[in-house]
Design an enzyme around this catalytic site. Structure first.
Site, mmCIF file in Angstrom:
data_model
loop_
_atom_site.group_PDB
_atom_site.id
_atom_site.type_symbol
_atom_site.label_atom_id
_atom_site.label_comp_id
_atom_site.label_asym_id
_atom_site.label_seq_id
_atom_site.Cartn_x
_atom_site.Cartn_y
_atom_site.Cartn_z
ATOM 1 N N CYS A 413 23.178 -17.726 -8.405
ATOM 2 C CA CYS A 413 23.019 -18.542 -9.593
ATOM 3 C C CYS A 413 23.017 -19.959 -9.201
ATOM 4 C CB CYS A 413 24.150 -18.228 -10.519
ATOM 5 S SG CYS A 413 25.953 -18.540 -9.823
ATOM 6 N N HIS A 457 30.145 -18.810 -12.064
ATOM 7 C CA HIS A 457 28.731 -18.871 -12.612
ATOM 8 C C HIS A 457 28.186 -20.422 -12.339
ATOM 9 C CE1 HIS A 457 25.007 -17.456 -13.969
ATOM 10 N NE2 HIS A 457 25.084 -18.208 -15.266
ATOM 11 N N ASP A 473 20.244 -21.411 -18.787
ATOM 12 C CA ASP A 473 20.570 -20.858 -17.857
ATOM 13 C C ASP A 473 19.604 -20.046 -16.994
ATOM 14 O OD1 ASP A 473 21.843 -19.264 -15.887
ATOM 15 O OD2 ASP A 473 23.386 -18.407 -17.445
#
Length: 682
Positions: A413, A457, A473
């Site tokens: 991520c 994250h 995202d």
């Protein structure tokens, strides 16, 4: 074997002390140097051998030399004799030598009292519920040894266990009152057991490629969350921790030196989510909060970048309540971004990502001033080209952004968040990186959300005039299952080796299911222990006092609470003793006999029936003093004896009781009649 007395003094209870003290010291084996453990074991074994053979303890000169040597070794090991580790080591050495030199009952008592301190020092290193249960066992053994030392005779072990357990049980209410009422200090009373220079747990104030991926194997708990009402969907569970604006070409850095702003007011209370979080120690100041914060604990501030910071570092487990508005983004409705902040959110090192800059220039030429189209173009690139979301990203050298975008095209991520922010800045769109937690595992047993460090994250926020900082995202474009299902969504799609705690799908053996079930039970018990006991900090105490109309920071309120607590405890103890007092259970006939005695004694106390006096003897004595009652008393005695001692049916017993009541009514309540003496003849 008990030895009440020897030529060297009264050593009753020493054998039990030689069991209780090692049990109390056992948890320190994992936190002390091996030579400390060996020294304690050797001293206790030597003392046990001396006790068994009846030999004398070492002389004072020998013990003095040993004490100097042990003190020197402790100083050489820790560089000091103070502090948690060095102080505990010195305490263990003192107990070992005190046992070794024991000559009388006083020495045993001193060693046992030192044992209580050893039990307390266990919490310097571990505060789990298992340690709490173990410390109760050690305290019970020490108490049993003290009982035996002070007893004038040998007490069987089972009786010692019962007496020690009763003493601990009686002390439990006092412990609870002091726990809730005694003023609490922020952080551990003994200081942070971890060194400040040690690595922080979980998220760091800096983000490099691979940092969050390295946390994937860390299944330790970061925080647990209980929601007051409905649980928001998983795709909305973004737990904001750190906001990173500064970028040097490879590393993103969090900025804590932002101005404090007021919390926004939610337009609609129905969309506000209230929750309580229990956070593990991070030795940092940030508080993970659900985006977007609308209520915070008193000791935390909302900064201009919507990062929540506490007044002091979190060096112990804390619990805090907060609320979130899932819709209102930071800066929503503002026409433009502050120029200084805009410059920071657009900054790129001159030599950073030349290939990415060139490609973004083509996007801008194609879409003009449409920032949303640029954002979609970047997301489309991640979704359509052969990028892959991997749990084991390759190491990046040189220019990390260009190497990731055009060569490796594989990352976790943080790789996608960092590259996306660079692309946006190259296009003239203010962007920043946000790190925190997303997803987590819902625990049906206990109904709370458990977020591990592995759930860390990274995502982005971009500024759009009139809309504020909008969350984007990139992970949702390349691996939407990560957002919709949490880490569990990646378990079956990556084809890579994954942590064992993610393997909870179908096809598990009964042994694996049992293992995961035990883990869930264990986490539930730990969570309740941590949230109810370990997280009872000054803030929670202030809330408790406020509910009672008191102020936890006012000593008078503390005295009132202590007085009410101990006074209530005294009343409960009195009521318990009163209710358990031995009572004489009287039959209906006995109650009627007692009423008859009270009626007759109303005017002459000497005629009351004595407890040892038979009914026949009493009625004869009363008839002599009260001839006017001779007939009903004689009848009463006869019916009473018949009712008490004759084998009667229920109906016959009922008839006798009716007869006794009737005879009782024949005895007048008033004063007995006076008899005038007859005049004699002249």
């Amino acid at each position: 074997m008990n030895r009440p007395a020897t030529p060297h003094g009264d050593l009753r209870g020493l054998d039990l002390a030689l069991i209780a003290l090692p049990v109390a010291a056992l948890p320190h084996v994992w936190h002390q140097p091996p030579w400390i453990t060996a020294l304690v074991v050797l001293a206790i074994a030597t003392r046990a051998w001396l006790l068994a053979t009846g030999r004398a303890a070492p002389s004072l000169a020998v013990m003095s030399v040993l004490a100097v040597i042990a003190g020197g070794l402790t100083l050489a090991q820790f560089g000091t004799v103070f502090g948690q580790e060095a102080g505990t080591a010195l305490l263990l050495v003192m107990i070992a030598f005190k046992l070794l030199e024991t000559r009388n009952r006083r020495d045993i008592v001193i060693a046992l009292f030192l044992g209580y301190f050893v039990v307390v020092t266990t919490y310097f290193f571990d505060q789990s519920i298992l340690i709490a249960a173990y410390s109760l066992l050690a305290t019970g053994l020490l108490t049993a040894a003290l009982i035996q030392v002070h007893a004038g005779r040998f007490i069987p072990r089972r009786h010692l266990a019962r007496q020690a357990g009763a003493m601990l049980l009686h002390a439990l209410p006092f412990m609870l009152i002091l726990f809730f009422v005694f003023p609490r200090i922020e952080g551990p009373l003994w200081g942070d057991p971890q060194r400040e220079e040690s690595a922080r747990t979980g998220l760091s104030g800096e983000l490099n490629p691979g940092d969050i991926a390295s946390l994937l194997q860390d299944e330790s708990t970061a925080l647990r969350v209980e929601f007051d009402d409905d649980v928001p969907p998983l795709r909305a569970q973004y737990w904001r921790a750190l906001v990173m604006t500064d970028f040097d070409g490879r590393r993103w850095s969090a900025d804590e030196n932002r101005s404090v702003i007021d919390l926004p007011v939610a337009d609609d209370d129905d969309r506000v989510v209230h929750y309580t979080a229990t956070l593990e120690p991070t030795r940092a100041r940030y508080l993970p909060v659900l985006d977007y914060p609308s209520a915070l604990p008193e000791d935390a501030d909302l900064r201009a970048n919507y990062q929540v910071l506490r007044d002091r570092r979190i060096t112990s487990r804390i619990q805090y309540s907060a609320a979130a508005d899932l819709v209102s983004a930071p800066g929503a409705g503002e026409a433009a971004l502050d120029p200084q902040e805009r410059g920071r959110a657009l900054h790129l090192p001159t030599s950073a990502a030349p290939r990415a800059r060139a490609e973004v220039a083509l996007w801008r030429a194609t879409h003009g001033d449409d920032d949303r189209a640029i954002i979609q173009e970047a997301l489309r690139r991640f979704a359509s080209e052969p990028y892959r979301y991997t749990l084991q990203p390759p190491r990046l050298q040189d220019d990390t952004t260009d190497r990731f975008l055009f060569e490796t095209q594989a990352g976790y991520c943080e790789h996608y968040a960092s590259a996306f922010a660079v692309l946006m800045r190259a296009a003239g769109i203010p962007a920043r990186v946000v790190t925190g937690y997303q997803g987590g595992a819902w625990q049906t047993r206990g109904e709370y959300l458990r977020l591990r460090n592995a759930d860390a994250h990274a995502w982005n926020e971009v500024w759009l005039d009139g809309e504020g900082w909008v969350r984007v995202d990139p992970t949702a474009a390349i691996a939407p299952e990560r957002i919709e299902q949490g880490l569990a969504g990646l378990a079956s799609d990556t084809g890579e080796e994954i942590p064992g705690f993610l393997r909870r799908g179908e096809g598990l053996s009964w042994l694996q299911r049992a293992r995961f079930g035990l883990e869930d039970w264990g986490d539930f018990v730990r969570f309740r222990w941590e949230s109810w006991v370990l997280a009872f900090d000054p803030e929670r105490q202030r809330e408790l006092f406020a509910r009672l109309g008191l102020d936890a920071q006012d000593w008078r309120s503390v005295l009132i609470a202590l007085g009410v607590g101990f006074g209530g405890l005294a009343l409960l103890a009195f009521a318990w003793v009163w209710l358990r007092r031995p009572r004489l259970r009287r039959s209906p006939a006995d109650r009627l006999l007692q009423r008859l005695s009270r009626r007759i004694a109303r005017h002459d106390r000497g005629l009351a029936r004595q407890p040892h006096e038979p009914v026949d003897a009493w009625t004869r004595r009363v008839r002599q003093a009260r001839p006017d009652l001779a007939e009903p008393l004689a009848a009463f005695a006869g019916v009473y004896n018949h009712q008490r001692f004759a084998p009667l049916s229920p109906d016959q017993r009922s008839d006798d009781l009716d007869r006794l009541r009737s005879l009782l009514q024949q005895v007048p309540r008033g004063k007995p009649p006076t008899t005038k003496p007859q005049a004699g003849r002249a």
